[in-house]
Each structure stands twice: as structure tokens, then as C-alpha cells.
Design a protein around this motif. Structure first.
Motif, PDB file in Angstrom:
ATOM      1  N   THR A  36       0.857  -1.188   0.000  1.00 48.73           N
ATOM      2  CA  THR A  36       0.000   0.000   0.000  1.00 48.73           C
ATOM      3  C   THR A  36       0.885   1.226   0.000  1.00 48.73           C
ATOM      4  O   THR A  36       1.814   1.319   0.810  1.00 48.73           O
ATOM      5  N   SER A  37       0.634   2.153  -0.891  1.00 53.20           N
ATOM      6  CA  SER A  37       1.487   3.343  -0.869  1.00 53.20           C
ATOM      7  C   SER A  37       0.962   4.362   0.125  1.00 53.20           C
ATOM      8  O   SER A  37      -0.213   4.354   0.522  1.00 53.20           O
ATOM      9  N   VAL A  38       1.883   5.226   0.534  1.00 54.54           N
ATOM     10  CA  VAL A  38       1.604   6.252   1.542  1.00 54.54           C
ATOM     11  C   VAL A  38       2.035   7.591   0.960  1.00 54.54           C
ATOM     12  O   VAL A  38       3.156   7.722   0.466  1.00 54.54           O
ATOM     13  N   ILE A  44      -3.063   5.063   0.578  1.00 54.34           N
ATOM     14  CA  ILE A  44      -3.746   5.165  -0.710  1.00 54.34           C
ATOM     15  C   ILE A  44      -4.478   3.846  -1.013  1.00 54.34           C
ATOM     16  O   ILE A  44      -3.876   2.776  -0.910  1.00 54.34           O
ATOM     17  N   ASP A  45      -5.749   3.939  -1.383  1.00 52.41           N
ATOM     18  CA  ASP A  45      -6.533   2.768  -1.828  1.00 52.41           C
ATOM     19  C   ASP A  45      -6.538   1.623  -0.805  1.00 52.41           C
ATOM     20  O   ASP A  45      -6.542   0.446  -1.177  1.00 52.41           O
ATOM     21  N   PHE A  46      -6.527   1.962   0.493  1.00 50.22           N
ATOM     22  CA  PHE A  46      -6.396   0.908   1.514  1.00 50.22           C
ATOM     23  C   PHE A  46      -7.544  -0.123   1.489  1.00 50.22           C
ATOM     24  O   PHE A  46      -7.284  -1.331   1.519  1.00 50.22           O
ATOM     25  N   PRO A  47      -8.821   0.311   1.395  1.00 45.91           N
ATOM     26  CA  PRO A  47      -9.894  -0.699   1.390  1.00 45.91           C
ATOM     27  C   PRO A  47      -9.743  -1.689   0.229  1.00 45.91           C
ATOM     28  O   PRO A  47     -10.003  -2.881   0.385  1.00 45.91           O
ATOM     29  N   GLY A  48      -9.278  -1.202  -0.924  1.00 47.15           N
ATOM     30  CA  GLY A  48      -9.074  -2.088  -2.084  1.00 47.15           C
ATOM     31  C   GLY A  48      -8.004  -3.128  -1.793  1.00 47.15           C
ATOM     32  O   GLY A  48      -8.180  -4.317  -2.090  1.00 47.15           O
ATOM     33  N   THR A 211      -4.749  -0.366  -8.360  1.00 51.83           N
ATOM     34  CA  THR A 211      -4.550   0.889  -9.100  1.00 51.83           C
ATOM     35  C   THR A 211      -5.273   0.809 -10.439  1.00 51.83           C
ATOM     36  O   THR A 211      -5.879   1.791 -10.891  1.00 51.83           O
ATOM     37  N   ARG A 212      -5.239  -0.365 -11.069  1.00 50.86           N
ATOM     38  CA  ARG A 212      -5.947  -0.581 -12.342  1.00 50.86           C
ATOM     39  C   ARG A 212      -7.421  -0.221 -12.196  1.00 50.86           C
ATOM     40  O   ARG A 212      -7.982   0.511 -13.018  1.00 50.86           O
ATOM     41  N   ALA A 213      -8.061  -0.769 -11.156  1.00 47.16           N
ATOM     42  CA  ALA A 213      -9.499  -0.535 -10.961  1.00 47.16           C
ATOM     43  C   ALA A 213      -9.782   0.966 -10.828  1.00 47.16           C
ATOM     44  O   ALA A 213     -10.709   1.495 -11.460  1.00 47.16           O
ATOM     45  N   ALA A 214      -8.965   1.658 -10.036  1.00 45.63           N
ATOM     46  CA  ALA A 214      -9.187   3.098  -9.811  1.00 45.63           C
ATOM     47  C   ALA A 214      -8.927   3.884 -11.093  1.00 45.63           C
ATOM     48  O   ALA A 214      -9.712   4.772 -11.461  1.00 45.63           O
ATOM     49  N   VAL A 215      -7.848   3.548 -11.798  1.00 50.32           N
ATOM     50  CA  VAL A 215      -7.481   4.302 -13.007  1.00 50.32           C
ATOM     51  C   VAL A 215      -8.525   4.098 -14.110  1.00 50.32           C
ATOM     52  O   VAL A 215      -8.909   5.053 -14.796  1.00 50.32           O
ATOM     53  N   LEU A 216      -9.027   2.884 -14.266  1.00 50.75           N
ATOM     54  CA  LEU A 216     -10.049   2.654 -15.309  1.00 50.75           C
ATOM     55  C   LEU A 216     -11.338   3.417 -14.970  1.00 50.75           C
ATOM     56  O   LEU A 216     -11.993   3.967 -15.856  1.00 50.75           O
ATOM     57  N   ARG A 217     -11.684   3.446 -13.686  1.00 53.09           N
ATOM     58  CA  ARG A 217     -12.872   4.213 -13.285  1.00 53.09           C
ATOM     59  C   ARG A 217     -12.672   5.697 -13.600  1.00 53.09           C
ATOM     60  O   ARG A 217     -13.533   6.346 -14.196  1.00 53.09           O
ATOM     61  N   MET A 218     -11.498   6.213 -13.262  1.00 51.48           N
ATOM     62  CA  MET A 218     -11.222   7.634 -13.500  1.00 51.48           C
ATOM     63  C   MET A 218     -11.155   7.942 -15.001  1.00 51.48           C
ATOM     64  O   MET A 218     -11.586   9.011 -15.437  1.00 51.48           O
ATOM     65  N   TYR A 278      -5.061  10.472 -11.107  1.00 46.41           N
ATOM     66  CA  TYR A 278      -4.977   9.405 -10.103  1.00 46.41           C
ATOM     67  C   TYR A 278      -4.322   9.905  -8.812  1.00 46.41           C
ATOM     68  O   TYR A 278      -4.825   9.645  -7.709  1.00 46.41           O
ATOM     69  N   ILE A 279      -3.213  10.633  -8.956  1.00 46.32           N
ATOM     70  CA  ILE A 279      -2.506  11.105  -7.752  1.00 46.32           C
ATOM     71  C   ILE A 279      -3.365  12.114  -6.990  1.00 46.32           C
ATOM     72  O   ILE A 279      -3.499  12.034  -5.763  1.00 46.32           O
ATOM     73  N   GLU A 280      -4.012  13.009  -7.728  1.00 47.72           N
ATOM     74  CA  GLU A 280      -4.844  14.018  -7.072  1.00 47.72           C
ATOM     75  C   GLU A 280      -6.029  13.372  -6.338  1.00 47.72           C
ATOM     76  O   GLU A 280      -6.276  13.644  -5.163  1.00 47.72           O
ATOM     77  N   GLU A 281      -6.746  12.489  -7.052  1.00 49.63           N
ATOM     78  CA  GLU A 281      -7.916  11.829  -6.442  1.00 49.63           C
ATOM     79  C   GLU A 281      -7.500  10.946  -5.262  1.00 49.63           C
ATOM     80  O   GLU A 281      -8.201  10.867  -4.257  1.00 49.63           O
ATOM     81  N   SER A 282      -6.371  10.262  -5.417  1.00 46.99           N
ATOM     82  CA  SER A 282      -5.923   9.351  -4.365  1.00 46.99           C
ATOM     83  C   SER A 282      -5.522  10.115  -3.111  1.00 46.99           C
ATOM     84  O   SER A 282      -5.771   9.667  -1.993  1.00 46.99           O
ATOM     85  N   ARG A 283      -4.879  11.244  -3.302  1.00 42.39           N
ATOM     86  CA  ARG A 283      -4.510  12.070  -2.140  1.00 42.39           C
ATOM     87  C   ARG A 283      -5.774  12.488  -1.380  1.00 42.39           C
ATOM     88  O   ARG A 283      -5.807  12.464  -0.154  1.00 42.39           O
ATOM     89  N   LYS A 284      -6.816  12.879  -2.154  1.00 40.01           N
ATOM     90  CA  LYS A 284      -8.068  13.325  -1.526  1.00 40.01           C
ATOM     91  C   LYS A 284      -8.722  12.196  -0.736  1.00 40.01           C
ATOM     92  O   LYS A 284      -9.279  12.413   0.335  1.00 40.01           O
ATOM     93  N   ALA A 285      -8.692  10.982  -1.300  1.00 40.39           N
ATOM     94  CA  ALA A 285      -9.399   9.852  -0.683  1.00 40.39           C
ATOM     95  C   ALA A 285      -8.548   9.101   0.332  1.00 40.39           C
ATOM     96  O   ALA A 285      -9.033   8.161   0.968  1.00 40.39           O
ATOM     97  N   ALA A 286      -7.268   9.482   0.480  1.00 38.40           N
ATOM     98  CA  ALA A 286      -6.348   8.729   1.351  1.00 38.40           C
ATOM     99  C   ALA A 286      -6.837   8.757   2.802  1.00 38.40           C
ATOM    100  O   ALA A 286      -7.470   9.724   3.235  1.00 38.40           O
ATOM    101  N   ILE A 287      -6.532   7.679   3.533  1.00 39.36           N
ATOM    102  CA  ILE A 287      -7.007   7.609   4.932  1.00 39.36           C
ATOM    103  C   ILE A 287      -5.833   7.424   5.893  1.00 39.36           C
ATOM    104  O   ILE A 287      -4.757   7.041   5.484  1.00 39.36           O
TER     105      ILE A 287
END
Ligand code: PDD
Length: 287
Positions: A36-38, A44-48, A211-218, A278-287
Motif C-alpha cells: 500500500t502506498s503512503v 492510498i486505496d487501503f480498502p481495495g 490501481t488498475r481498478a481506480a485508473v479505469l474508473r477515473m 490518479y494522484i490528485e484523487e488518491s490524495r483526496k481519498a487517502a485515509i
């Protein structure tokens, strides 16, 4: 500076952390993992990653050593104790050790899984210079086992693939099976033609990248077309752009395949835009 790592309930200096020589992770690669990246101290994307971990465990009949909340807390505690800003957290669960070597799985009632986590500090992870110049890949045969959808620690061939690429003057390798690209040694692979992104569909042939799942959605949200189908290296070499995705590389442009430059040999607009989103959205959603 010595890291604080986690082993089976204890936070320890890395030099004091120990796992049995009989551990099945060590003897049989009988283990699964997640990375998991930090960014800015947040995950980032922890629940996934946790959802995929649960799936990997259940596909291998392995016991889950801790609940979601507990694993989240261990990740956060390691971030705190190591003062981690940007980097990764590596988590590994093995089937444990019953004190000997045996092909038969030990009884899960009496043999506890081994749970290990550690941090890897990568300051400026989201500004990696390779993202500006793009990476070079070569094609190699995919000779891995048939359950690549399970994130096991059997990484010898991907490791060898990276070395084959390095020796050939490239950065990474794309693996090819029956004429079609499966994925990169440690990432999912994509090509771009015009406004269309092509990537292999999910199956047991590839890891189901978080990351694939998130990037394809975006990408779909940004009105890009997505085609989930296999492609050949020949099609890839003729593409406008290419890129890879993974938890540690995010979206990384590919500028050369088997010595053939894509487009003008610099990162393309689609990969560049998707990386930013991806980086912008992931930063926003990070927990
Ligand atoms: N690798 N495919 C393979 C074979 C991988 O090893 C990885 C991740 C991916 C991308 O998955 P995700 O987007 O969930 O990270 C695809 C990790 C980062 C590693 O082994 O370090």
C-alpha cells in the motif's frame, strides 16, 4: 536509522524481528502480500488492498490473522512510529510454521499464520523522475503459474524478468503468453490509441490491480474509452502511447517497447493526464 517493523503482534526494531526457519513463507512461498502506498502519511486505496488480501487468503484457504480495523491500525501505527511521509507499507501473511517441513498444510486450528509488516520510505514518491521521461520495456515469455490473480510471494520469475530487462538496457519487462501481453513484472500494462485505452481483461492470468481498478474508473469518468481485451506486442509497438499502473508507480508512462519508440518517445498526454488525476484523487481519498 533502523525501522520499526511489525511481527505477530509486536512492534520491534528491524534487527530484532524474527520468523522461524520452518515458516512456510520461507520454505514454500506459501504466503500472500500487499503493498500500500503512503502519501503525506496517509494510505492510498487501503480498502481495495484489504479486499484483495481477503480474497487471496480465501483462495488459498488461509486464515486471516486480524480484522480490517486492526490491520488499518497497524498500518497507521507503522506510519507514526517510522515518521513515514511518502513511501510504501509491505504486508505479508504466511501459513505459519508447525515446526517442520511438510508439503501438507498444517492444521489451521493449531498453526497460526505469520503476519509481518514493514515500511519503505520513498520521499517524493509521487514526483518520481521516471514519470517525466517514461520507462522502456521489453517483451519476455510469461512462464509463471496459472493463478496470477492471487497475490502470492512467488516473485522469482518477475524478479528474473526485471533483471533480463535491466541487462537489455530497459527498465522493465512485459510478459507475453500465447502471443498476448499479460502484464508487467510488477504492474498492469496498457496501450493507448487515440482516446481509447486498451488493457487485458481480468482473469486468473493477471493480478487484479487495485490501481488498475481506480485508473479505469477515473478514465471512464474523464470520457476516455476503455477496451478490456488482450493485445500483442506488435500492436503495442504501433500504439500512440503505453503505460503501467501499480501501487508504487501509480501511472507510469512507457515510451519504448523492444527498442521501438512510441510516438515521439516522450510520455503521452493520456498517461500524463491519468497520472495527474490518479494522484490528485488518491490524495483526496487517502485515509
Ligand atoms: N506489484 N501485476 C503484478 C504482477 C504486480 O506485482 C502488481 C503490484 C500489479 C499492480 O497491482 P496494484 O495496482 O494493486 O499494486 C499488477 C506490487 C506493487 C509489488 O509487488 O511491489
Amino acid at each position: 536509522m533502523s525501522r520499526t517493523v511489525y511481527v505477530n503482534g509486536d512492534y520491534l526494531p528491524e534487527t530484532e524481528a524474527k520468523v522461524s526457519i520452518f515458516d512456510r513463507g520461507f520454505l514454500m512461498a506459501d504466503a500472500v502480500y500487499e503493498v500500500t502506498s503512503v502519501l503525506d502519511g496517509r494510505l492510498i486505496d487501503f480498502p481495495g488492498h484489504l479486499a484483495r488480501l481477503e480474497r487471496s487468503l480465501s483462495e488459498l484457504d488461509m486464515k486471516k490473522p486480524a480484522a480490517f480495523d486492526e490491520l488499518l491500525e497497524i498500518h497507521r501505527e507503522l506510519v507514526r512510529r517510522n515518521d513515514l511521509g511518502d513511501g510504501m507499507i509491505y504486508l505479508q501473511i504466511t501459513r505459519g510454521s508447525d515446526g517442520d517441513r511438510d508439503f501438507v498444510f498444517p492444521d489451521p486450528e493449531t498453526t497460526e499464520p505469520t503476519l509481518v509488516l514493514f515500511t519503505q520510505s520513498k520521499p517524493g514518491l509521487a514526483d518520481h523522475p521516471a514519470a517525466k521521461r517514461g520507462i522502456k520495456v521489453i517483451g519476455i515469455e510469461d512462464i509463471r503459474w496459472g493463478r496470477r490473480d492471487i497475490k502470492t510471494v512467488q516473485l522469482l520469475y518477475p524478479s528474473m524478468g526485471k533483471m533480463i530487462a535491466k541487462r537489455a538496457g530497459a527498465d522493465d519487462a512485459w510478459m507475453v503468453e500465447d502471443g498476448f501481453v499479460t502484464e508487467g513484472t510488477s504492474n498492469n500494462a496498457y496501450i493507448v490509441r487515440g482516446n481509447t485505452i486498451v488493457t487485458r481483461q481480468l482473469s486468473t492470468d493477471i493480478l487484479h490491480g487495485i490501481t488498475r481498478a481506480a485508473v479505469l474508473r477515473m478514465a471512464r469518468e474523464a470520457q476516455m474509452q476503455v477496451e478490456e481485451r488482450p493485445f500483442t506486442l506488435e500492436e503495442a509497438r504501433a500504439a500512440d502511447e503505453a503505460f503501467v499502473t501499480s501501487a508504487s508507480a501509480f501511472v507510469m508512462p512507457v515510451v519504448e517497447i523492444d527498442g521501438v519508440a512510441l510516438g515521439d518517445g516522450t510520455p503521452g498526454p493520456v498517461a500524463t493526464r491519468l497520472r495527474e488525476i490518479y494522484i490528485e484523487e488518491s490524495r483526496k481519498a487517502a485515509i
